[in-house]
Design a protein around this motif. Structure first.
Motif, PDB file in Angstrom:
ATOM      1  N   LYS A  83       0.828  -1.203   0.000  1.00  0.00           N
ATOM      2  CA  LYS A  83       0.000   0.000   0.000  1.00  0.00           C
ATOM      3  C   LYS A  83       0.865   1.257   0.000  1.00  0.00           C
ATOM      4  N   LYS A  84       2.015   1.166   0.671  1.00  0.00           N
ATOM      5  CA  LYS A  84       2.902   2.318   0.765  1.00  0.00           C
ATOM      6  C   LYS A  84       3.831   2.443  -0.448  1.00  0.00           C
ATOM      7  N   ASN A  85       4.008   1.348  -1.182  1.00  0.00           N
ATOM      8  CA  ASN A  85       4.942   1.333  -2.314  1.00  0.00           C
ATOM      9  C   ASN A  85       4.197   0.886  -3.564  1.00  0.00           C
ATOM     10  N   PHE A  86       3.609   1.834  -4.271  1.00  0.00           N
ATOM     11  CA  PHE A  86       2.801   1.513  -5.454  1.00  0.00           C
ATOM     12  C   PHE A  86       3.654   0.871  -6.543  1.00  0.00           C
ATOM     13  N   GLY A  87       4.909   1.320  -6.677  1.00  0.00           N
ATOM     14  CA  GLY A  87       5.786   0.763  -7.698  1.00  0.00           C
ATOM     15  C   GLY A  87       6.042  -0.714  -7.487  1.00  0.00           C
ATOM     16  N   ARG A  88       6.173  -1.116  -6.245  1.00  0.00           N
ATOM     17  CA  ARG A  88       6.388  -2.536  -5.954  1.00  0.00           C
ATOM     18  C   ARG A  88       5.176  -3.358  -6.362  1.00  0.00           C
ATOM     19  N   TRP A  89       3.986  -2.815  -6.135  1.00  0.00           N
ATOM     20  CA  TRP A  89       2.753  -3.508  -6.533  1.00  0.00           C
ATOM     21  C   TRP A  89       2.633  -3.598  -8.058  1.00  0.00           C
ATOM     22  N   LEU A  90       3.062  -2.555  -8.759  1.00  0.00           N
ATOM     23  CA  LEU A  90       2.905  -2.492 -10.207  1.00  0.00           C
ATOM     24  C   LEU A  90       4.001  -3.249 -10.964  1.00  0.00           C
ATOM     25  N   LEU A  91       5.127  -3.496 -10.352  1.00  0.00           N
ATOM     26  CA  LEU A  91       6.290  -4.076 -11.026  1.00  0.00           C
ATOM     27  C   LEU A  91       5.989  -5.367 -11.786  1.00  0.00           C
ATOM     28  N   PRO A  92       5.246  -6.332 -11.245  1.00  0.00           N
ATOM     29  CA  PRO A  92       5.015  -7.597 -11.976  1.00  0.00           C
ATOM     30  C   PRO A  92       4.271  -7.433 -13.291  1.00  0.00           C
ATOM     31  N   TYR A  93       3.632  -6.286 -13.500  1.00  0.00           N
ATOM     32  CA  TYR A  93       2.876  -6.093 -14.734  1.00  0.00           C
ATOM     33  C   TYR A  93       3.766  -5.664 -15.907  1.00  0.00           C
ATOM     34  N   ILE A  94       4.930  -5.161 -15.611  1.00  0.00           N
ATOM     35  CA  ILE A  94       5.789  -4.603 -16.669  1.00  0.00           C
ATOM     36  C   ILE A  94       6.122  -5.626 -17.749  1.00  0.00           C
ATOM     37  N   PRO A  95       6.517  -6.869 -17.410  1.00  0.00           N
ATOM     38  CA  PRO A  95       6.815  -7.848 -18.473  1.00  0.00           C
ATOM     39  C   PRO A  95       5.634  -8.096 -19.410  1.00  0.00           C
ATOM     40  N   PHE A  96       4.416  -8.027 -18.894  1.00  0.00           N
ATOM     41  CA  PHE A  96       3.244  -8.243 -19.742  1.00  0.00           C
ATOM     42  C   PHE A  96       3.134  -7.147 -20.809  1.00  0.00           C
ATOM     43  N   PHE A  97       3.359  -5.912 -20.404  1.00  0.00           N
ATOM     44  CA  PHE A  97       3.252  -4.815 -21.369  1.00  0.00           C
ATOM     45  C   PHE A  97       4.443  -4.807 -22.337  1.00  0.00           C
ATOM     46  N   ILE A  98       5.585  -5.279 -21.886  1.00  0.00           N
ATOM     47  CA  ILE A  98       6.729  -5.433 -22.804  1.00  0.00           C
ATOM     48  C   ILE A  98       6.393  -6.475 -23.865  1.00  0.00           C
ATOM     49  N   LEU A  99       5.764  -7.568 -23.449  1.00  0.00           N
ATOM     50  CA  LEU A  99       5.371  -8.611 -24.402  1.00  0.00           C
ATOM     51  C   LEU A  99       4.353  -8.084 -25.413  1.00  0.00           C
ATOM     52  N   ILE A 100       3.461  -7.223 -24.967  1.00  0.00           N
ATOM     53  CA  ILE A 100       2.485  -6.641 -25.888  1.00  0.00           C
ATOM     54  C   ILE A 100       3.195  -5.819 -26.958  1.00  0.00           C
ATOM     55  N   ILE A 101       4.124  -4.979 -26.539  1.00  0.00           N
ATOM     56  CA  ILE A 101       4.868  -4.144 -27.495  1.00  0.00           C
ATOM     57  C   ILE A 101       5.666  -5.010 -28.453  1.00  0.00           C
ATOM     58  N   PHE A 102       6.340  -6.034 -27.920  1.00  0.00           N
ATOM     59  CA  PHE A 102       7.128  -6.928 -28.767  1.00  0.00           C
ATOM     60  C   PHE A 102       6.230  -7.669 -29.754  1.00  0.00           C
ATOM     61  N   GLY A 103       5.072  -8.174 -29.265  1.00  0.00           N
ATOM     62  CA  GLY A 103       4.172  -8.925 -30.130  1.00  0.00           C
ATOM     63  C   GLY A 103       3.618  -8.086 -31.267  1.00  0.00           C
ATOM     64  N   LEU A 104       3.185  -6.870 -30.944  1.00  0.00           N
ATOM     65  CA  LEU A 104       2.674  -5.988 -31.995  1.00  0.00           C
ATOM     66  C   LEU A 104       3.769  -5.624 -32.987  1.00  0.00           C
ATOM     67  N   GLY A 105       4.982  -5.382 -32.470  1.00  0.00           N
ATOM     68  CA  GLY A 105       6.083  -5.045 -33.351  1.00  0.00           C
ATOM     69  C   GLY A 105       6.445  -6.190 -34.271  1.00  0.00           C
ATOM     70  N   TYR A 106       6.464  -7.416 -33.714  1.00  0.00           N
ATOM     71  CA  TYR A 106       6.818  -8.583 -34.533  1.00  0.00           C
ATOM     72  C   TYR A 106       5.763  -8.826 -35.596  1.00  0.00           C
ATOM     73  N   ARG A 107       4.495  -8.755 -35.194  1.00  0.00           N
ATOM     74  CA  ARG A 107       3.444  -8.979 -36.183  1.00  0.00           C
ATOM     75  C   ARG A 107       3.456  -7.890 -37.252  1.00  0.00           C
ATOM     76  N   GLY A 108       3.686  -6.657 -36.820  1.00  0.00           N
ATOM     77  CA  GLY A 108       3.746  -5.570 -37.793  1.00  0.00           C
ATOM     78  C   GLY A 108       4.886  -5.748 -38.772  1.00  0.00           C
ATOM     79  N   TYR A 109       6.055  -6.190 -38.282  1.00  0.00           N
ATOM     80  CA  TYR A 109       7.226  -6.380 -39.148  1.00  0.00           C
ATOM     81  C   TYR A 109       7.008  -7.513 -40.148  1.00  0.00           C
ATOM     82  N   VAL A 110       6.614  -8.680 -39.633  1.00  0.00           N
ATOM     83  CA  VAL A 110       6.397  -9.831 -40.511  1.00  0.00           C
ATOM     84  C   VAL A 110       5.210  -9.581 -41.434  1.00  0.00           C
TER      85      VAL A 110
END
Length: 735
Positions: free
Chosen positions: A266-293
Motif C-alpha cells: 500500500k505504501k509502495n505503489f511501484g512494488r505492486w505495479l512491477l510484476p505487470y511490466i513484463p506483460f506490457f513489454i510482451l504486448i509491445i514486442f508482439g505488436l512489433g513482430y506482427r507488424g514487421y512480418v
C-alpha cells in the motif's frame, strides 16, 4: 435465492462473505488476506452442471459443417494439411496457436468436422469452469464490499458457490456464445479467453503466495513458478488472438478491486505495479513482430490476393484499420451505435445474425470518396445514415451512464463497478480499431462474463438490501424467477441457434432473410449450394446477385467462374451420354464464362490465388498446356504448398506427353498432402501409360503408412487392386 433466518443475519454467523468452514460468516477484515475456501461438494456439483449444460446445448453442433471462413482458414489453408510444417506455422505472425490447433485437427481428423467441433466444445466448457472459479474468488474476496455498505448488508444472499455457478451458467448458455462455439474458426475467441482466464487465475495465486511470503517472512518458489506460468498463459493468449492484449488490464482491475494488499504494498505503489511490466513489454514486442512480418507479406502482395489463401498476415496499416478507408469521426460515431447494439444483445439476445448489415453513421460532414469506393453497398441499397439519428446518441448516453456508474459504485458495490469496467476492457480490441466488419456476436464472448457478474450481483443486492421498502421475501422470489427465466430462455435460444448452425445452407438462408441487401450472405449461400448440393445454377444466381450488390469483390467473380467450370463439366458429361450438340455448346459457354470471370477477379486482385487456378484450368481444357503450366508455376512460387496447383501442373505435363515431369509433380503434390489428394488417380494413369503398374503399386505401398484419412486409405487400397488388374481410369483437373 435461499432464505435465511433473521437471527442468523443479525448475528452475522451465517450471512456474510464466506469463511473457510461455513462460507456464510462475516467477511475477513478489510486489508487482510482472507483464509481462502475449501473444496467441497458445492464446487463439484457446480462443475458437473457446467459440463452438463455445455454438452446439452452444443452436442448438436458436433456434426456441424464448415462455415464462412472455415474454408479459407482450414480447408484451403494448404500449409496446415501436413503436420511437418509445424515450424512454419509457429513462425507465423498471425495467430500461430490457432493455426497449430487446426493443423493438429487436420492431422487426426482430416476434413471430418466432428473433431474440430469437439475441440471447440471442450474449450468452451473449460472456459465455463474457469469463469466459475474466478467468480468464486471474487464472491469470496474480503474486498467485495466497500465501507459504504451497512454492516448487516455485508453478506451474500446464498453461498458464494451458487452465485459463481449462476455467473458461469449465464456465460455457458448465453445465445451470443453459439457463434464462437459452433463456428470452427471462432476457436480463436475460445482459446484466447481460455488462456486469458488462466493467466488471471495464475497471477492471482502468484500474488496470494507473494503476499503470504511477505507477511510470514518465509520465502518459497511458489510465487515465481505461478508468475512464470501466468506469463506463459498470456503469451498463448495473444498467440491465439489479438484481443488477448487486454489481459493485463483485466488483471490490473481485478487486482486493484479485489486483492487485499499488505501494508508494504500500500505504501509502495511501484512494488505492486512491477510484476505487470513484463506483460506490457510482451504486448509491445508482439505488436512489433506482427507488424514487421505482416508488412513484409503485405508488401509482397499489396496488389492483392496474397493473404487470401496463404494467410501471411497484415501490414502495420491493416492491423489498426483492417484495410478500410473509414474516417475516425465516422468510426467513432458509428461505434457509439454499435455499443448500444452490443448491450441489447447481452440483455435481449433475439434476432441474432451471423452477418449483420450495419449502417455507418455520420453527422453533416460529406462522405469521403475513398469510403464510397471501399463500401459501395453502403451508398446504394443500404445508405449511410446522416444527421441526428437517435442510435449513436443513445449509445453515447449509455457510455456516459456506465462511466458514471463505475465511479459512483466503486466505494460500495465494487463488483458492479468492476463488471462495467471489465466489459469496456474486453470490447476495446474490437471497437477501438477500424475493422472492416462493424459488429460480430463472437466479439462479445468475453464480455458475457462481465454481464453475468453484473446481473447476478445486482440481483443479490436486491435480495439482501431489499430496496423500495419491499420485503426481502418478495425480492427473493423475484430474483429466483428472473434467474430461472434467464437461464431457461438463454438455453432454449442457444439450442435453436445450435441446430441452425448444423447446416451451412440453413445459416446463410437465415442471414439472407435478415440482411437481404448485403452481398456477402448471397455469396456464401451460393457457395453452400455449390459445395453441398452441387447445384451450380442456384450458386451462379447467388454469385451474380452478390456481384450486383457489390461489383468490386474479386472473390465473387472467382467463384462464379468456379461454378461455371463445374457446370460445364456436367454439360460435358451429358454430351458424352447423348451426343446432343446443344450440351457441347453449353459446355463451351460455361468454360468461357469461367475464364472470363476468373480473369475479371484477377483484374481486381492480380495475385488472387484461386482465380489464377481457374484461368490455368480453363487453359488446360482448351489444350493450351504450356500457358497453363507457366501460370501454375507462378502460382506455386506464390504459394509453395499449393498441392492442388502442383497436381494440376502434373496433369498438364501428362496431357502434353511429358511423363517424367508428370510423375515428378504428382509425387510432389502427394508428399505435401498425402491425405485426400486428388493427384493419386492421375498419377496411377501415368504409371499405366508407362506400362509399369508395378511401379505404381510400389509407390502407393510406400506412401500408404503416411495416410491418416480413412477414405483416402480405402481409395488407395482400391487403386492398388485396379493397378494389379491393369484397369484404366480417366484423368482430370483439380479445383
Amino acid at each position: 435465492m435461499a432464505k435465511q433466518k433473521r437471527s442468523e443475519i443479525n448475528a452475522g454467523k451465517k450471512s456474510g462473505r464466506t469463511d473457510p468452514k461455513t462460507r456464510t460468516g462475516k467477511p475477513a477484515p478489510r486489508g487482510k488476506i482472507s483464509a481462502g475456501y475449501e473444496f467441497d461438494w458445492k464446487i463439484v456439483l457446480s462443475i458437473f452442471l457446467i459440463i452438463v449444460f455445455s454438452i446439452v446445448i452444443y452436442a448438436y453442433t458436433l456434426r456441424g459443417e464448415f462455415q464462412f471462413d472455415d474454408y479459407s482458414s482450414i480447408v484451403d489453408r494448404y500449409e496446415l494439411h501436413n503436420i511437418s510444417n509445424i515450424g512454419t506455422i509457429l513462425k507465423s505472425a498471425y495467430r500461430p496457436l490457432i493455426r497449430l490447433s487446426f493443423a493438429l485437427n487436420y492431422h487426426f481428423n482430416g476434413l471430418n468436422t466432428f473433431g474440430y467441433h469437439l475441440v471447440n466444445l471442450a474449450f468452451h466448457t473449460l472456459n465455463g469452469i474457469l469463469v466459475f472459479w474466478l467468480a468464486l474468488i471474487i464472491f469470496t474476496s474480503s474486498r467485495l464490499f466497500g465501507p459504504g455498505i451497512k454492516e448487516e448488508n455485508r453478506r451474500l444472499s446464498v453461498p458464494a458457490e451458487w452465485l459463481a455457478l449462476i455467473v458461469s451458467l449465464i456465460f455457458v448458455v448465453h445465445p451470443v456464445q453459439v457463434e464462437s462455439v459452433a463456428y470452427i474458426t471462432s476457436r480463436s475467441s475460445l482459446m484466447t479467453v481460455f488462456f486469458s482466464l488462466l493467466c488471471i487465475l495464475l497471477f492471482h495465486y502468484a500474488r496470494r503466495a507473494e503476499y503470504k511470503a511477505v507477511i510470514s517472512k518465509v520465502q518459497t518458489a511458489a510465487p515465481v513458478v505461478l508468475y512464470i506460468c501466468s506469463v506463459i498463459s498470456f503469451i498463448f493468449s495473444i498467440a491465439s488472438k489479438e484481443i488477448g492484449v487486454v489481459t493485463p488490464l483485466i488483471m490490473l482491475a481485478f487486482d486493484y478491486f479485489f486483492e487485499p494488499k499488505p501494508e508494504e504494498y500500500k505504501k509502495n505503489f511501484g512494488r505492486w505495479l512491477l510484476p505487470y511490466i513484463p506483460f506490457f513489454i510482451l504486448i509491445i514486442f508482439g505488436l512489433g513482430y506482427r507488424g514487421y512480418v505482416g508488412m513484409q507479406a503485405w508488401q509482397a502482395s499489396k496488389d492483392g490476393g496474397g493473404s487470401l489463401v496463404t494467410g501471411m498476415g497484415h501490414g502495420i496499416e491493416e492491423i489498426f484499420t483492417d484495410g478500410t478507408k473509414r474516417t475516425v469521426p465516422i468510426h467513432v460515431f458509428t461505434m457509439l451505435a454499435v455499443l448500444g447494439s452490443y448491450l441489447r444483445m447481452l440483455f435481449f439476445p433475439i434476432n441474432l445474425n451471423l452477418d449483420y448489415q450495419y449502417p455507418m453513421y455520420t453527422l453533416t460532414t460529406p462522405i469521403p470518396e475513398s469510403m464510397l469506393n471501399a463500401f459501395p453497398l453502403q451508398t446504394t441499397s443500404f445508405p449511410y445514415i446522416t444527421g441526428l439519428d437517435y442510435r449513436p446518441f443513445l449509445g453515447l448516453f449509455f457510455l456516459v451512464l456506465l462511466i458514471y456508474l463505475i465511479k459512483r459504485w466503486y466505494p460500495t458495490y465494487k463488483l458492479l463497478s468492476f463488471s462495467i469496467l471489465f466489459f469496456f476492457i474486453t470490447m476495446l480490441p474490437v471497437m477501438a480499431p477500424i475493422l472492416a466488419d462493424l459488429i460480430f456476436e463472437h466479439h462479445l464472448y468475453f464480455g458475457v462474463m462481465a454481464f453475468g457478474l453484473f446481473a447476478v450481483f445486482a440481483l443479490d443486492r436486491l435480495v439482501v438490501e431489499a430496496p423500495f421498502k419491499i420485503p426481502t421475501n418478495t425480492w427473493e422470489t423475484v430474483a429466483v424467477i428472473l434467474i430461472a427465466v434467464m437461464i431457461t430462455g438463454f438455453t432454449q435460444g442457444s439450442i435453436r441457434r445450435s441446430l441452425l448452425w448444423n447446416s451451412e445452407l440453413a445459416v446463410w438462408s437465415d442471414v439472407i432473410k435478415k440482411t437481404p441487401l448485403k452481398s456477402r450472405p448471397h455469396y456464401n449461400y451460393g457457395l453452400a449450394h455449390a459445395r453441398k448440393l452441387k447445384n451450380y445454377d442456384i450458386a451462379m444466381t447467388q454469385f451474380r446477385e452478390a456481384i450486383r450488390l457489390d461489383p468490386k469483390i474479386a472473390e465473387y467473380y472467382h467463384n462464379l467462374g468456379t461454378a461455371a467450370y463445374y457446370k460445364g463439366e456436367d454439360y460435358e458429361e451429358l454430351y458424352r451420354k447423348t451426343k446432343d450438340p446443344k450440351y457441347d455448346q453449353l459446355a463451351r459457354e460455361m468454360l468461357q464464362l469461367s475464364y472470363d470471370s476468373c480473369s475479371k477477379a484477377l483484374e481486381l486482385m492480380p495475385k488472387h490465388v484461386e482465380a489464377q487456378m481457374g484461368v490455368a484450368n480453363a487453359l488446360v481444357k482448351w489444350g493450351r498446356y504450356n500457358e497453363a503450366i507457366e501460370r501454375y508455376k507462378k502460382l506455386v512460387e506464390q504459394v509453395p504448398l499449393h498441392y492442388k496447383a502442383i497436381g494440376n501442373m502434373a496433369t498438364s505435363y501428362l496431357l502434353k506427353g511429358d511423363i517424367e515431369n508428370a510423375l515428378k509433380y504428382y509425387h510432389e503434390s502427394i508428399e505435401i498432402n498425402p491425405n485426400g489428394n486428388e493427384a493419386y488417380g492421375n498419377m496411377i494413369i501415368t504409371y499405366q501409360r508407362m506400362g509399369r503398374p508395378d511401379l505404381g503399386i510400389k509407390y502407393l505401398e510406400k506412401i500408404f503408412p503416411t495416410i491418416r484419412d480413412s477414405y483416402t486409405q480405402q481409395y488407395i487400397k482400391t487403386k492398388i487392386i485396379e493397378l494389379q488388374q491393369e484397369a484404366v481410369s480417366g484423368g482430370g483437373i483439380q479445383r
